[in-house]
Design a protein around this motif. Structure first.
Motif, PDB file in Angstrom:
ATOM      1  N   GLY A  57       0.926  -1.314   0.112  1.00  0.00           N
ATOM      2  CA  GLY A  57       0.201  -0.013  -0.005  1.00  0.00           C
ATOM      3  C   GLY A  57       0.900   1.322   0.076  1.00  0.00           C
ATOM      4  N   ASN A  61       0.774   3.643  -3.584  1.00  0.00           N
ATOM      5  CA  ASN A  61       0.396   4.973  -3.367  1.00  0.00           C
ATOM      6  C   ASN A  61       1.366   5.999  -3.463  1.00  0.00           C
ATOM      7  OD1 ASN A  61      -2.728   5.047  -2.517  1.00  0.00           O
ATOM      8  ND2 ASN A  61      -1.815   3.260  -1.133  1.00  0.00           N
ATOM      9  N   ASP A  89      -5.546   6.694   1.278  1.00  0.00           N
ATOM     10  CA  ASP A  89      -5.265   5.473   1.476  1.00  0.00           C
ATOM     11  C   ASP A  89      -3.534   5.484   2.035  1.00  0.00           C
ATOM     12  OD1 ASP A  89      -7.415   4.120   0.482  1.00  0.00           O
ATOM     13  OD2 ASP A  89      -6.718   3.898  -1.534  1.00  0.00           O
ATOM     14  N   CYS A  93      -2.292   3.996   5.379  1.00  0.00           N
ATOM     15  CA  CYS A  93      -0.833   3.153   5.531  1.00  0.00           C
ATOM     16  C   CYS A  93       0.156   3.918   6.706  1.00  0.00           C
ATOM     17  CB  CYS A  93      -0.267   3.142   4.205  1.00  0.00           C
ATOM     18  SG  CYS A  93      -0.879   2.105   3.040  1.00  0.00           S
ATOM     19  N   SER A 130     -12.003   7.535   1.463  1.00  0.00           N
ATOM     20  CA  SER A 130     -11.802   6.783   0.181  1.00  0.00           C
ATOM     21  C   SER A 130     -12.898   6.208  -0.471  1.00  0.00           C
ATOM     22  CB  SER A 130     -10.904   5.667   0.539  1.00  0.00           C
ATOM     23  OG  SER A 130     -10.496   4.809  -0.440  1.00  0.00           O
ATOM     24  N   THR A 301      -5.928  -0.341   0.694  1.00  0.00           N
ATOM     25  CA  THR A 301      -4.974   0.647   0.357  1.00  0.00           C
ATOM     26  C   THR A 301      -4.017   0.358  -0.694  1.00  0.00           C
ATOM     27  OG1 THR A 301      -3.686  -0.550   2.160  1.00  0.00           O
ATOM     28  CG2 THR A 301      -5.254   1.137   2.623  1.00  0.00           C
TER      29      THR A 301
END
Length: 343
Positions: A57, A61, A89, A93, A130, A301
């Motif tokens: 994740g 991202n 996301d 994390c 999200s 994520t």
């Protein structure tokens, strides 16, 4: 993100009690969960999954955010909503997964009762942002493609209002537990914290019901409606032009199935378990059982940036260029200069 579900042996007193007694209840529960039914092996397995989710994740991202930071041409109004999904996301994390990962390694919650409440709030906030952003993104694509709304690449006001609305909407649904409409506390084997789904008070039942309808079900229905309309429109064009339109239809079909399936895989088990813990028979959802939907929810994520970012025809060229530059190639390719409304 995220919102997590479980079934713990809390008191069923109404949440209108004092903050002091609520804090004592959370602290007692955290202490009583030090010896979890998962055992050392179970906690280790959960920690491994959380570690993998955190790594994938964070990196996925980060790659998407780096591409947006590097190439200004990608910062179109509709892509700002995609960027907002990556930001929410990434916050999960950073502020969520590491704490539950550490707790799983030790087999107990590590940052106290107040930390548990803020963990539950933060992950609920980022998770709902999200989900709502995914629904907004589907509507923006629907309105651009089917409602003949001309996309103005220089008009960012609408996109910023949509992003601000997503965060405000999430705050509306995640702040109330601090004021007595439900509450945040430990869940499952005591290594994560979220809304206390299991409590049977009228306030908690009404909150869980509203949360399921307005933060999970409605975004899903909006996504299915918008993407379904887009798919039917593309199929109609494919009947006229049998060459490129059919390839377009196949691409859109894959994207729609991927988006909706990802949403259902990550969030529907979570919502169903939360409802079972709230309305089902006491003890129906065990702490061990609640771990699975919790892990699935956190997997969003890294699935979100893969489906919405790394498979996006606009983002991929930029990612390739960053990779080539990192490899010190003399003539890297350039990303597409004309943004489109669909990846």
């Amino acid at each position: 993100m995220v919102v997590e579900s479980g079934n713990l042996n809390f008191s069923t007193e109404d949440s209108s009690g004092t903050n002091l007694s609520a804090n004592d209840s959370v602290r007692d529960t955290l202490m009583s969960r030090e010896q979890s039914e998962l055992g050392r092996t179970g906690h280790t397995v959960v920690a491994v999954f959380l570690g993998v989710i955190f790594l994938l994740g964070f990196l996925s991202n980060l790659f998407v955010l780096l591409v947006f930071a590097r190439f200004q041409v990608l910062r179109t109004p509709i892509n700002l909503i995609l960027l907002n999904i990556c930001v929410s996301d990434m916050l999960v994390c950073i502020f969520g997964t590491p704490f539950s990962f550490a707790a799983s390694l030790y087999g107990r919650w590590l940052i106290g009762a107040h930390g548990c409440k803020w963990y539950g709030f933060a992950n609920s906030l980022f998770g709902i942002v999200s989900l709502v952003s995914l629904a907004i993104l589907s509507y923006e694509r629907y309105s651009t493609i089917l409602c003949y709304t001309k996309a103005d690449p220089s008009d960012y006001k609408k996109a910023w209002l949509a992003i601000a609305g997503a965060w405000l909407y999430s705050l509306v649904w995640t702040v109330p537990p601090f004021f007595g409409w439900s509450s945040y506390g430990p869940e499952g084997p005591g290594t994560t914290c979220s809304v206390q789904w299991h409590q049977r008070s009228s306030r908690n039942i009404s909150y869980v019901t509203c949360l399921f309808i307005f933060c999970l079900l409605l975004p899903l229905l909006l996504m299915m409606f918008c993407y379904g309309k887009i798919l039917f429109a593309v199929r109609g064009v494919a009947k006229i032009n049998q060459s490129s339109a059919q390839r377009r239809e196949t691409h859109v079909l894959v994207m729609v199935v991927s988006m909706v399936s990802c949403y259902l895989l990550c969030w529907m088990p979570y919502g169903v378990v939360a409802l079972l813990a709230t309305f089902g028979q006491v003890g129906l959802v065990s702490p061990t059982t609640s771990i699975v939907p919790s892990i699935l929810a956190k997997s969003s994520t890294f699935l979100n940036p893969v489906i919405y970012g790394l498979l996006n025809n606009q983002v991929l060229p930029g990612l390739r260029e960053l990779w080539v530059r990192a490899s010190r190639q003399p003539h890297p390719p350039h990303p597409a200069q004309q943004p489109s409304g669909w990846p």
